[in-house]
Design a protein around this motif. Structure first.
Motif, PDB file in Angstrom:
ATOM      1  N   GLY A 243       0.794  -1.218   0.000  1.00  0.00           N
ATOM      2  CA  GLY A 243       0.000   0.000   0.000  1.00  0.00           C
ATOM      3  C   GLY A 243       0.824   1.264   0.000  1.00  0.00           C
ATOM      4  N   VAL A 244       0.098   2.373  -0.158  1.00  0.00           N
ATOM      5  CA  VAL A 244       0.685   3.717  -0.155  1.00  0.00           C
ATOM      6  C   VAL A 244      -0.127   4.577   0.812  1.00  0.00           C
ATOM      7  CG1 VAL A 244       1.229   5.772  -1.496  1.00  0.00           C
ATOM      8  CG2 VAL A 244       1.461   3.504  -2.536  1.00  0.00           C
ATOM      9  N   GLN A 245       0.569   5.286   1.692  1.00  0.00           N
ATOM     10  CA  GLN A 245      -0.069   6.207   2.621  1.00  0.00           C
ATOM     11  C   GLN A 245       0.406   7.629   2.349  1.00  0.00           C
ATOM     12  OE1 GLN A 245       0.918   4.872   6.565  1.00  0.00           O
ATOM     13  NE2 GLN A 245      -0.866   3.531   6.726  1.00  0.00           N
ATOM     14  N   VAL A 246      -0.531   8.562   2.399  1.00  0.00           N
ATOM     15  CA  VAL A 246      -0.210   9.983   2.275  1.00  0.00           C
ATOM     16  C   VAL A 246      -0.897  10.725   3.410  1.00  0.00           C
ATOM     17  CG1 VAL A 246      -0.342  12.064   0.865  1.00  0.00           C
ATOM     18  CG2 VAL A 246       0.003   9.839  -0.225  1.00  0.00           C
ATOM     19  N   VAL A 247      -0.126  11.486   4.169  1.00  0.00           N
ATOM     20  CA  VAL A 247      -0.656  12.309   5.253  1.00  0.00           C
ATOM     21  C   VAL A 247      -0.148  13.729   5.051  1.00  0.00           C
ATOM     22  CG1 VAL A 247      -0.809  12.669   7.745  1.00  0.00           C
ATOM     23  CG2 VAL A 247      -0.625  10.344   6.832  1.00  0.00           C
ATOM     24  N   THR A 248      -1.072  14.670   5.019  1.00  0.00           N
ATOM     25  CA  THR A 248      -0.677  16.069   4.878  1.00  0.00           C
ATOM     26  C   THR A 248      -1.530  16.912   5.812  1.00  0.00           C
ATOM     27  OG1 THR A 248      -0.367  17.912   3.331  1.00  0.00           O
ATOM     28  CG2 THR A 248      -2.285  16.497   2.977  1.00  0.00           C
ATOM     29  N   GLY A 249      -0.949  17.980   6.320  1.00  0.00           N
ATOM     30  CA  GLY A 249      -1.697  18.824   7.246  1.00  0.00           C
ATOM     31  C   GLY A 249      -0.951  20.101   7.550  1.00  0.00           C
ATOM     32  N   SER A 250      -1.644  21.003   8.217  1.00  0.00           N
ATOM     33  CA  SER A 250      -1.043  22.274   8.607  1.00  0.00           C
ATOM     34  C   SER A 250      -1.686  22.758   9.898  1.00  0.00           C
ATOM     35  CB  SER A 250      -1.210  23.334   7.508  1.00  0.00           C
ATOM     36  OG  SER A 250      -2.589  23.637   7.331  1.00  0.00           O
TER      37      SER A 250
END
Length: 219
Positions: free
Chosen positions: A101-108
């Motif tokens: 799998g592939v995980q992407v986490v983005t935030g600010s």
């Protein structure tokens, strides 16, 4: 500490620590033939926070006054998480349950507020200073951005009914940037990339037992 009473409240008037959070998670899955299954998990979250705090200092025995410093801060955090994976069950020298799998986490996180200082009467009882009567000091602002990308693979192999091996690996890329403004803006960035892994084994000494002992595993 002179004139300090642990049971008293020395905070600025209106001191608070509040959170308003919201989150949403959605999962979708679909079989691909008889041996494969694709799954996607999407998460969105927000956290609106209000923080008003003060910290007293300079308690002096010779008089009844002390000083305090504090801040008002309103951070707002947003985040998006997505995990897309493909799972399969194969029979090669036993049963395999594998996932890639592939995980992407983005935030600010964006924060803004003010610092302040004040003095107040300590004895016989602390005099609460209303927040609107406190003179604001320096303006505070902070922005924290982060992005994480991870690629992973994991397999559970059961060559016999009682024995299971499990192992996997993950490669991660992380990018972070922090900008703090207190009079002038200061920026700090950090990048990371690396790989991690794990391996384990389980042996069932007792399986499908009867009576009081139903199972016994060794890890």
């Amino acid at each position: 500490i002179a004139n300090w009473d642990i049971d008293q409240n020395y905070a600025v008037g209106g001191a608070t620590e509040e959170h308003q959070t919201f989150g949403l998670i959605a999962r979708l899955g679909h079989p691909l033939g008889s041996n494969f299954h694709i799954q996607d998990t999407l998460g969105i979250s927000t956290d609106q926070r209000t923080s008003i705090r003060s910290f007293p200092f300079n308690f002096r025995a010779e008089n009844t006054r002390a000083n305090a410093a504090g801040f008002t801060l309103e951070p707002k955090e947003t985040g998006i998480y997505n995990d897309l994976s493909l799972a399969t069950r194969l029979h090669i020298l036993g049963e395999h349950r594998a996932r890639i799998g592939v995980q992407v986490v983005t935030g600010s996180t964006d924060s803004s507020g003010n610092g302040f200082e004040f003095n107040f009467d300590v004895t016989p009882d602390p005099v609460e200073i209303p927040l609107d009567q406190v003179e604001n000091g320096n303006e505070l602002s902070q922005t924290y951005d982060r992005t994480l990308l991870g690629i992973y693979i994991h397999d559970e192999w059961t060559p016999t009914k009682r024995l299971t091996f499990a192992g996997g690996g993950r490669f991660s890329l992380i990018d972070e940037k922090l900008t703090v403004t207190l009079g002038e803006a200061r920026e700090q960035t950090q990048d990371y990339q690396g790989a991690t892994g794990d391996i384990s084994a389980v042996y069932q000494i007792v399986a499908d037992g009867t009576g009081s002992l139903r199972g016994f595993d060794v890890y």
